[in-house]
Write a protein that holds these residues in place. Structure first.
Motif, mmCIF file in Angstrom:
data_model
loop_
_atom_site.group_PDB
_atom_site.id
_atom_site.type_symbol
_atom_site.label_atom_id
_atom_site.label_comp_id
_atom_site.label_asym_id
_atom_site.label_seq_id
_atom_site.Cartn_x
_atom_site.Cartn_y
_atom_site.Cartn_z
ATOM 1 N N THR A 1 0.908 -1.234 0.051
ATOM 2 C CA THR A 1 -0.110 -0.052 0.148
ATOM 3 C C THR A 1 0.900 1.260 0.101
ATOM 4 O OG1 THR A 1 -1.550 -1.199 1.182
ATOM 5 C CG2 THR A 1 -1.985 1.054 1.146
ATOM 6 N N ALA A 2 0.322 2.388 -0.565
ATOM 7 C CA ALA A 2 1.022 3.505 -0.703
ATOM 8 C C ALA A 2 -0.091 4.756 -0.489
ATOM 9 C CB ALA A 2 1.679 4.059 -1.813
ATOM 10 N N GLU A 3 0.260 5.966 -0.049
ATOM 11 C CA GLU A 3 -0.756 6.939 -0.020
ATOM 12 C C GLU A 3 -0.373 8.174 -0.678
ATOM 13 O OE1 GLU A 3 -1.009 7.715 4.182
ATOM 14 O OE2 GLU A 3 0.712 8.964 4.160
ATOM 15 N N THR A 4 -1.427 8.943 -1.095
ATOM 16 C CA THR A 4 -1.191 10.158 -2.024
ATOM 17 C C THR A 4 -0.357 10.970 -1.153
ATOM 18 O OG1 THR A 4 -3.237 11.097 -1.155
ATOM 19 C CG2 THR A 4 -3.093 9.678 -3.130
ATOM 20 N N VAL A 5 0.440 12.045 -1.787
ATOM 21 C CA VAL A 5 1.244 13.135 -0.918
ATOM 22 C C VAL A 5 0.461 14.313 -0.959
ATOM 23 C CG1 VAL A 5 3.288 12.070 -1.693
ATOM 24 C CG2 VAL A 5 2.367 13.705 -3.021
ATOM 25 N N SER A 6 -0.820 14.461 -1.865
ATOM 26 C CA SER A 6 -1.754 15.351 -1.798
ATOM 27 C C SER A 6 -2.760 15.344 -0.958
ATOM 28 C CB SER A 6 -2.124 16.024 -3.252
ATOM 29 O OG SER A 6 -0.636 16.290 -3.812
ATOM 30 N N LEU A 7 -3.407 16.046 -0.171
ATOM 31 C CA LEU A 7 -4.677 15.924 0.280
ATOM 32 C C LEU A 7 -5.875 15.863 -0.508
ATOM 33 C CD1 LEU A 7 -3.933 17.876 3.409
ATOM 34 C CD2 LEU A 7 -3.829 15.654 3.396
ATOM 35 N N PRO A 8 -6.799 15.156 -0.745
ATOM 36 C CA PRO A 8 -7.930 15.160 -1.371
ATOM 37 C C PRO A 8 -8.850 16.327 -1.446
ATOM 38 C CG PRO A 8 -7.908 13.195 -0.537
ATOM 39 C CD PRO A 8 -6.851 13.851 0.162
ATOM 40 N N GLN A 9 -8.902 16.928 -0.344
ATOM 41 C CA GLN A 9 -9.216 18.140 0.254
ATOM 42 C C GLN A 9 -9.045 18.333 1.522
ATOM 43 O OE1 GLN A 9 -13.522 17.251 -0.441
ATOM 44 N NE2 GLN A 9 -13.749 16.405 1.498
ATOM 45 N N GLU A 10 -9.050 19.861 1.998
ATOM 46 C CA GLU A 10 -8.814 20.200 3.189
ATOM 47 C C GLU A 10 -9.300 19.414 4.405
ATOM 48 O OE1 GLU A 10 -8.042 24.452 5.586
ATOM 49 O OE2 GLU A 10 -8.806 24.605 3.511
ATOM 50 N N GLY A 11 -8.666 18.762 5.347
ATOM 51 C CA GLY A 11 -9.275 18.269 6.403
ATOM 52 C C GLY A 11 -9.313 16.896 6.011
ATOM 53 N N ALA A 12 -8.990 16.424 4.982
ATOM 54 C CA ALA A 12 -9.582 14.870 4.721
ATOM 55 C C ALA A 12 -8.257 14.141 4.674
ATOM 56 C CB ALA A 12 -10.322 14.883 3.234
ATOM 57 N N PRO A 13 -8.162 12.845 5.105
ATOM 58 C CA PRO A 13 -7.156 12.106 5.031
ATOM 59 C C PRO A 13 -6.591 11.781 3.811
ATOM 60 C CG PRO A 13 -8.725 10.668 5.337
ATOM 61 C CD PRO A 13 -9.480 12.076 5.404
ATOM 62 N N ARG A 14 -5.287 11.594 3.510
ATOM 63 C CA ARG A 14 -4.603 11.006 2.428
ATOM 64 C C ARG A 14 -5.188 9.754 1.854
ATOM 65 N NH1 ARG A 14 -0.754 14.162 4.603
ATOM 66 N NH2 ARG A 14 0.591 15.663 3.223
ATOM 67 N N ARG A 15 -5.404 9.768 0.604
ATOM 68 C CA ARG A 15 -6.042 8.471 -0.094
ATOM 69 C C ARG A 15 -4.999 7.244 -0.037
ATOM 70 N NH1 ARG A 15 -10.625 8.133 -2.583
ATOM 71 N NH2 ARG A 15 -10.934 10.242 -3.241
ATOM 72 N N ARG A 16 -5.516 6.079 0.157
ATOM 73 C CA ARG A 16 -4.562 4.888 0.165
ATOM 74 C C ARG A 16 -4.916 4.286 -1.261
ATOM 75 N NH1 ARG A 16 -3.072 2.621 5.166
ATOM 76 N NH2 ARG A 16 -2.401 4.335 6.607
ATOM 77 N N VAL A 17 -3.798 4.002 -1.742
ATOM 78 C CA VAL A 17 -3.794 3.250 -2.969
ATOM 79 C C VAL A 17 -3.157 1.948 -3.140
ATOM 80 C CG1 VAL A 17 -4.175 5.239 -4.540
ATOM 81 C CG2 VAL A 17 -1.673 4.502 -4.002
ATOM 82 N N PRO A 18 -3.542 0.877 -3.860
ATOM 83 C CA PRO A 18 -2.649 -0.455 -3.811
ATOM 84 C C PRO A 18 -1.523 -0.396 -4.798
ATOM 85 C CG PRO A 18 -4.575 -0.536 -5.267
ATOM 86 C CD PRO A 18 -4.748 0.832 -4.799
#
Length: 953
Positions: free
Chosen positions: A860-877
């Motif tokens: 698993t990895a996660e995005t370095v950009s936040l989807p939107q302010e206050g939201a957690p980073r998105r996990r990607v397989p």
């Protein structure tokens, strides 16, 4: 309607043109007869001629016949002949299953010699036209178009190759090939004896060559033309009916049908909601309406003068007058391209009836939300009739949409010696071309641009060039490139001004072009041109101040900002400030210093953010610092409710051009004079409903980014105090131009004080880009050395560009086979997002595009950009193919990084993604799980949403 021809004998219908091998729909045993494919392509060409190609292009094909029925028949004929070489043993044996049925009718060895079928097509066409006693010049252009339908024209030596090549078969095969040639001739209806008298111009040959490729691509698609596995009765009628659906397959809604109102004020009111056009807009309209033939319009006017609207209006007038049915609008960056795309969609295109299909052309086009919705057929409330084509967005097809907004790279691709360059010329030859910020390109890109302009002149394509700051030498070089003139003599001067140069015909090119004898160059006649001046609505004073700063210490700028907008400042803690730094590192250092003093009131903008963060950043800049809002009923300007009372934006060149943003004061690193004036255009760009803060009532540009060698800070450069510059020569600007800019501005300040814009702009630019000495006597030795280095740098870039260009058309013995020096060495696939990495239209491999993720665990990895302010980073397989939602999140992490900061050995595509076609080319850089860092040797870098990619060594 295509003429019906007698049915073919059985021994001519057994040749296969396509098989089901590799098809998603058909089995390997399925096949489509070559004759059927020839008919399919002929019918598609007929539809393209009727519904897609512009009348201007059709007229240029055979100008002495007005491109009428003979031109149409010739195009159908060329299209039908493109695969004639498949009727040869050197091709038929490639499918052993289907070769057996051919051998029952024609004897052949088991393994005939193979030769590329497009070259065999060219060879057969040469043979049969020679038998008809066509002139060599007429044979050449037909054979070159037929032989170039796979994207590379046959080499000149191929014209004299041995006629009887073993791949083509013996006399029995030649008889059948001749019958297919005659079949295509009868089906197209062309009069070969009449066509033999005509040789199209080189521009028309290029464009028609691309059109033949387009017809072939459409006719070759299994989803459009199914396989017949034989020649059924009445196939031609069925094929014609299928071809009539080409627009649905291309996702082509409408081409452009320009119909500008005859009244200038009505045109601007209808298209842009402008009740009172400005002087530049009125002059552009006047020049376009007065044009007797297509040509090049150079618009020089201050920022904020409405050049975009002037260009669109002029383009529409020129398109309607001269029969063009498309528009290409080129801009310097993806961000500015996205902004103009939105402006075109929101305004100009909605007043067109019917609405033409639109395309957005750059490497991240599908990441633009509005364009993506159009591709998916999801319109906004006002976009019901607006369409975009997924089929036409590929790398080789990006210029085929009727209306295209794209980066300058897309235009420059038409000047590079690469496969399928002719298809790009087809797209351009139908259009009016607009190029914004034409001054902004270095010597390498300018050399390619000049070559493209030269070809556009041969095509007779109207071109509109826009610039706020264009040196005379650069303007004249652009005029010479388009017209092909050896010298130009432009009379008339002023600012704003518009220069018009008509596209020259062959006799004029012979008169004004390069002299055959170099010793006659001085006495050779110049092409006389006229520049017309107008008035500007942007007149006013611009205060220029100098503020040298200690090297690599941003505290001086922090103190300066505090003086202007701090709580104790004359503005009482109000005002917006734009700080433009020449490098990302300088911008980040300045941001870090300012955010401590003004927490929460400083924004950083540069090119090393992910796609997601750049999109957010660009939208935020436009939302908060864009033009005033308009009252829906009265139309009166109202203050933008999102505009902050106090804010500082620190940016690099991403905020320099085309962005419609407005600040109260601007601070800029020293840059060439034209770019400094561009940067000043971000200050007081719009008249605001509310008064500017105290002390900021007058536009003010503070020049910094250099160190006074004698330690002075607020004083003007003086004798002996040669400025020191913080960056290497040509990184990003030539020191020669920086020193001359500083010297000329200092001289102006001493003599006149403030600048008057636009009155002082031409003289400033001409002085800096001229060769008259500037600056104190003690500077001259250093400035002379810098000038020599600059000349050497420009020569090197121009030389490197010359090695990748398509050939410049010559009046003597020039044909399509001479166009591609490199013979297609730059083999570009269909992926629009990969094309910029494959074609060398920008100098130097100094950066690399990667997908930036942070590893979470093995899978698993996660995005370095936040989807939107206050939201957690998105996990990607990493261990499976991503879903569509995850795919979009991954692509949003794309970022372009300096090569010297990236360990390319650590780039890879996760194993779980291998089966996903969209990510097969992706290079993923995984930041460390615990530290969030990437390493290259001892160098450490990381990514933060606030600051972007950051070097933390």
């Amino acid at each position: 309607m295509v003429r019906e021809t007698p049915e073919l004998p059985l021994d001519q219908t057994v040749f296969w043109g396509k098989t089901g091998r590799g098809s998603r729909t058909y089995t390997p045993s399925d096949w489509h007869p070559l004759a059927a494919h020839m008919v399919d392509t002929l019918h598609v060409a007929d539809q393209l001629w009727e519904h897609y190609l512009s009348s201007a292009l059709k007229r240029s094909f055979l100008p002495h016949t007005d491109g009428g029925e003979l031109g149409r028949e010739a195009f159908r004929w060329l299209a039908s002949l493109h695969d004639l070489g498949k009727a040869a043993p050197g091709f038929q044996y490639l499918s052993q299953l289907h070769f057996q049925q051919v051998r029952r009718f024609l004897p052949c060895s088991a393994s005939p010699r193979h030769m590329r079928h497009e070259l065999m097509s060219a060879q057969l066409v040469r043979t049969f036209l020679s038998e008809l006693r066509w002139p060599d010049e007429s044979i050449d252009w037909v054979a070159d178009i037929v032989g170039g339908h796979h994207g590379v024209f046959p080499k000149p030596a191929f014209r004299t190759a041995t006629k009887n090549i073993a791949s083509l078969g013996d006399a029995a095969w030649r008889a059948q090939q001749r019958e297919l040639f005659l079949f295509a001739t009868r089906a197209s209806g062309v009069d070969l004896s009449e066509l033999a008298k005509h040789v199209p111009g080189i521009g028309a040959q290029m464009a028609l060559s691309g059109a033949v490729i387009l017809a072939d691509w459409l006719a070759s698609n299994d989803d459009m033309f199914g396989y017949q596995s034989g020649w059924p009765q009445g196939y031609q009628a069925a094929s014609e009916k299928t071809a009539a659906g080409f627009r649905s397959f291309m996702e082509l809604g409408e081409v452009w049908h320009p119909a500008p109102p005859e009244n200038t004020e009505e045109l601007y009111a209808t298209r842009f909601g402008i009740a009172a056009p400005r002087g530049t807009q009125l002059l552009a309209d006047e020049v376009a309406r007065a044009a007797e033939r297509p040509g090049l319009m150079v618009v020089e006017a201050p920022t904020g003068e409405g050049k975009t609207e002037a260009a669109l209006a002029a383009a529409e007038i020129l398109a309607a007058r001269f029969g063009f049915n498309g528009l290409f609008f080129a801009l310097p960056t993806q961000a500015t391209t996205n902004q103009i795309f939105d402006r075109v969609v929101d305004g100009w295109i909605h007043s067109q009836t019917p609405k033409p299909t639109i395309g957005l052309a750059h490497g991240k086009a599908q990441r633009h939300a509005r364009y993506e919705k159009l591709l998916e057929g999801i319109g906004e409330d006002t976009d019901e009739a607006l369409t975009a084509s997924q089929w036409m967005r590929g790398a080789k097809r990006a210029l085929l949409s009727p209306i295209v907004i794209g980066t300058i790279d897309q235009l420059l691709f038409a000047g590079v010696s690469a496969k399928h360059v002719m298809l790009r010329h087809t797209g351009l030859a139908n259009k009016v071309v607009v190029i914004d910020e034409v001054h902004a390109y270095d010597a390498y890109m300018s050399e390619i641009l000049h070559r493209v302009l030269h070809w556009l002149g041969w095509h007779g394509v109207p071109v509109v060039l826009l610039s706020a700051t264009l040196p005379r030498t650069q303007r004249d070089a652009l005029l010479r490139a388009y017209t092909g003139a050896h010298k130009v003599a432009v009379s008339g001067a002023g600012y704003p001004q518009i220069t018009w140069a008509p596209a020259l015909d062959i006799s004029e090119r012979e008169r004004f072009g390069d002299p055959s004898d170099p010793f006659e160059a001085e006495s050779h006649p110049s092409l006389p041109l006229q520049a017309q001046a107008t008035t500007s609505s942007r007149g006013g004073e611009l205060a220029i101040e100098f503020h040298p700063e200690p090297a690599d210490t941003p505290e001086a700028v922090t103190a300066l900002v505090d003086e202007m907008v701090g709580d104790a400042s004359p503005s009482s803690g109000t005002g917006t400030v734009l700080i433009l730094r020449n490098t990302v590192a300088r911008a980040q250092a300045t941001f870090a210093a300012l955010k401590e003093r003004f927490p929460g009131e400083v924004t950083l903008a540069h090119a090393r953010f992910t796609t997601a963060d750049r999109r957010r950043m660009d939208a935020d800049l436009t939302r908060r610092f864009g033009p005033p809002d308009r009252d829906g009923e009265s139309g009166a300007a109202t203050e933008n409710p999102h505009r902050p009372t106090r804010h500082i934006v620190v940016a690099t060149q991403v905020a320099e051009q085309s962005l419609d943003v407005d600040f109260d004061v601007a601070i800029s690193d020293l840059a060439p004079i034209d770019l400094l004036l561009q940067r000043a255009g971000r200050c007081h760009r719009h008249a605001r409903p509310r008064p500017r803060p105290a002390g900021m009532e007058t536009p003010r540009l503070i020049v910094t980014g250099y160190t006074d060698s004698e330690g002075h800070d607020h004083e003007l450069p003086t004798e002996g105090s040669l400025p020191l510059l913080p960056t290497g020569d040509a990184r990003p600007y030539l020191h020669h131009l920086l020193l001359r800019t500083l010297a000329r501005l200092a001289e102006h300040r001493q003599r006149k004080g403030q600048l008057n814009v636009p009155d002082d702009v031409p003289s400033l630019i001409e002085a800096v880009y001229g060769d008259h000495p500037l600056g104190p006597a003690s500077w001259q030795e250093a400035m002379g050395t810098a000038a020599e280095a600059a000349d050497q740098h420009v020569r090197e870039l121009a030389g490197k560009a010359g090695s990748v260009l398509i050939a410049r058309p010559d009046l003597d013995e020039f044909g399509l086979s001479e166009v591609q020096h490199l013979g297609g060495d730059h083999n570009v696939d269909e992926d629009e997002e990969k094309v910029a990495q494959m074609l060398p239209v920008r100098h130097g491999a100094t950066s690399i595009e990667v997908i930036l993720l942070r590893r979470v665990d093995k899978h698993t990895a996660e995005t370095v950009s936040l989807p939107q302010e206050g939201a957690p980073r998105r996990r990607v397989p990493l261990n499976r193919m991503p879903s569509d939602t995850e795919k979009h999140a991954i692509l949003d992490q794309s970022i372009r990084l300096p090569l010297w900061q990236v360990d390319t050995a650590k780039l890879s595509s996760p194993p779980g993604w291998k089966r996903a076609p969209w990510c097969s080319r992706l290079q993923v850089l995984l930041l460390d799980t615990s530290t969030g860092e990437a390493r290259k040797g001892s160098r450490r870098s990381t990514y933060r949403t606030e600051t972007g990619w950051t070097d933390i060594t």
